[in-house]
Design a protein around this motif. Structure first.
Motif, mmCIF file in Angstrom:
data_model
loop_
_atom_site.group_PDB
_atom_site.id
_atom_site.type_symbol
_atom_site.label_atom_id
_atom_site.label_comp_id
_atom_site.label_asym_id
_atom_site.label_seq_id
_atom_site.Cartn_x
_atom_site.Cartn_y
_atom_site.Cartn_z
ATOM 1 N N ASP A 142 45.734 56.267 46.401
ATOM 2 C CA ASP A 142 46.122 55.715 47.698
ATOM 3 C C ASP A 142 47.645 55.666 47.737
ATOM 4 O OD1 ASP A 142 46.678 54.214 49.934
ATOM 5 O OD2 ASP A 142 45.246 52.625 49.502
ATOM 6 N N HIS A 143 48.260 56.419 48.643
ATOM 7 C CA HIS A 143 49.710 56.492 48.712
ATOM 8 C C HIS A 143 50.300 55.562 49.769
ATOM 9 C CE1 HIS A 143 49.078 60.805 47.027
ATOM 10 N NE2 HIS A 143 49.162 59.905 46.062
ATOM 11 N N ALA A 171 52.544 51.120 55.641
ATOM 12 C CA ALA A 171 53.459 52.267 55.595
ATOM 13 C C ALA A 171 53.015 53.235 54.496
ATOM 14 C CB ALA A 171 54.882 51.786 55.327
ATOM 15 N N LEU A 172 53.268 54.519 54.718
ATOM 16 C CA LEU A 172 52.876 55.553 53.761
ATOM 17 C C LEU A 172 54.061 55.937 52.876
ATOM 18 C CD1 LEU A 172 50.707 57.893 56.001
ATOM 19 C CD2 LEU A 172 49.917 56.222 54.321
ATOM 20 N N ARG A 173 53.805 56.065 51.604
ATOM 21 C CA ARG A 173 54.833 56.526 50.669
ATOM 22 C C ARG A 173 54.896 58.038 50.617
ATOM 23 N NH1 ARG A 173 52.922 54.620 45.415
ATOM 24 N NH2 ARG A 173 55.027 55.009 44.629
ATOM 25 N N GLU A 182 56.505 63.974 48.796
ATOM 26 C CA GLU A 182 57.011 63.083 47.753
ATOM 27 C C GLU A 182 55.983 62.830 46.648
ATOM 28 O OE1 GLU A 182 60.042 62.121 47.437
ATOM 29 O OE2 GLU A 182 60.733 62.962 49.335
ATOM 30 N N ILE A 183 54.743 62.564 47.035
ATOM 31 C CA ILE A 183 53.690 62.242 46.066
ATOM 32 C C ILE A 183 52.426 62.965 46.495
ATOM 33 C CG2 ILE A 183 52.479 60.403 44.827
ATOM 34 C CD1 ILE A 183 54.440 58.405 46.077
ATOM 35 N N LEU A 184 51.726 63.547 45.564
ATOM 36 C CA LEU A 184 50.415 64.120 45.869
ATOM 37 C C LEU A 184 49.478 63.855 44.704
ATOM 38 C CD1 LEU A 184 49.809 67.042 44.217
ATOM 39 C CD2 LEU A 184 51.649 67.791 45.701
#
Length: 327
Positions: A142-143, A171-173, A182-184
């Protein structure tokens, strides 16, 4: 040994003005497979941004993801990663062409099932859930900022109250915005599946239902058709009548023995040959459990200070009475 994968999808607009979720399943009538029996790909995207940006971003990401994955050969993990990048690039290109779409983006979760098992890639807070009786497990990361804050609270770096009250929890990171991802979360190695498993890809609108509610719905309908399961999940979301209900979309995939009958309205239905034995339950310890703890345990955790205080008071009272009785 072979198994059958049956899929179906349902969605609700909630209380929003428009539907910004999108989904796709491959193969389908619109996107046939080049080789029968290869596997099943499902993807869900939750769009965001601008007057029409969210709707465009979600639909574009799903269409591009399917096209890029199905048009490439090689390792499934590489294909998933490439498809994600292609979706992000497509969003960047479309936004550069139309001023009104600048700033649009979406979350995305894509899952590939073949004879080796399950692989996935995700960005954002859309969910990939596995029901393996009696538990519902969240497989992907969960980002959202809320998930990060909750993790910080578990590590003792902030209080649970601070994490819960943060106004930016939603909010999403990380998301697909046409910029650097940025993140996956990429699971390139096959995650073992077994007959009787249910997979659910969903936008975060499904979070109106608690984990135990999702588990109860899936358990109660586990012997039914994929279309019925999807309908029951969305009906449960709508029954909450949340005045701020977000779009909610579910794609459900039922893993069953080849001999099991499948409803004719489900698409796709594919026969896959297992290349590894079915999972027996090992290897689940690293996944995030969505199913809630029992109510009695939750009650104890919430009021444990009071319970312990009352218990200590009773112990003191009993001790005083014994001393008085013994003189």
């Amino acid at each position: 040994m072979t198994w059958r994968v049956a899929g179906a999808a349902r969605a609700t607009i909630g209380t929003r003005a428009k539907q910004e979720d999108a989904f796709a399943i491959w193969p389908s009538a619109a996107h046939p497979a080049a080789q029968d029996g290869e596997g099943v790909l499902a993807v869900v995207a939750d769009g965001m941004g601008g007057h029409a940006g969210g709707e465009v971003a979600g639909r574009l990401a799903c269409e591009t993801f399917i096209s890029a994955f199905s048009g490439r050969h090689g390792a499934a993990g590489d294909r998933l990663h490439t498809a994600l990048g292609a979706s992000n690039s497509a969003i960047a290109a479309r936004a550069s062409e139309t001023a009104g779409l600048r700033g649009m983006g979406c979350t995305l979760v894509g899952a590939w099932i073949d004879g080796a098992g399950l692989r996935w890639v995700s960005v954002g807070d859309s969910l990939l859930l596995l029901f393996r009786a009696p538990d519902v497990l969240r497989l992907n990361a969960d980002h959202s900022l809320g998930a990060f804050l909750d993790d910080q609270a578990r590590r003792g770096k902030m209080s649970a109250g601070e994490a819960a009250s943060n106004p930016y929890r939603n909010a999403l990171r990380s998301a697909l915005t046409g910029k650097k991802i940025e993140i996956l979360d990429l699971q390139g190695d096959p995650y073992p599946l077994a007959a009787g498993d249910w997979l659910i890809l969903a936008s975060d609108g499904i979070a109106t239902l608690a984990g135990d509610e999702i588990g109860d719905i899936v358990y109660a309908n586990r012997d039914g058709a994929a279309g019925e399961m999807a309908e029951r999940l969305i009906a449960a979301v709508e029954a909450k009548r949340d005045p701020d209900q977000d779009n909610a979309t579910v794609v459900v995939l039922k893993i069953e023995d080849d001999a099991t009958a499948t409803a004719t309205d489900e698409s796709p239905t594919r026969i896959l040959k297992l290349t590894t034995p079915p999972a027996t339950g090992s290897g689940l310890e690293s996944t995030q459990r969505v199913r809630h703890t029992p109510a009695a345990y939750q009650l104890f955790r919430r009021y444990r200070s009071w319970i312990l205080g009352i218990g200590m008071g009773l112990m003191f009272l009993i001790g005083w009475m014994l001393r008085a009785a013994l003189g």
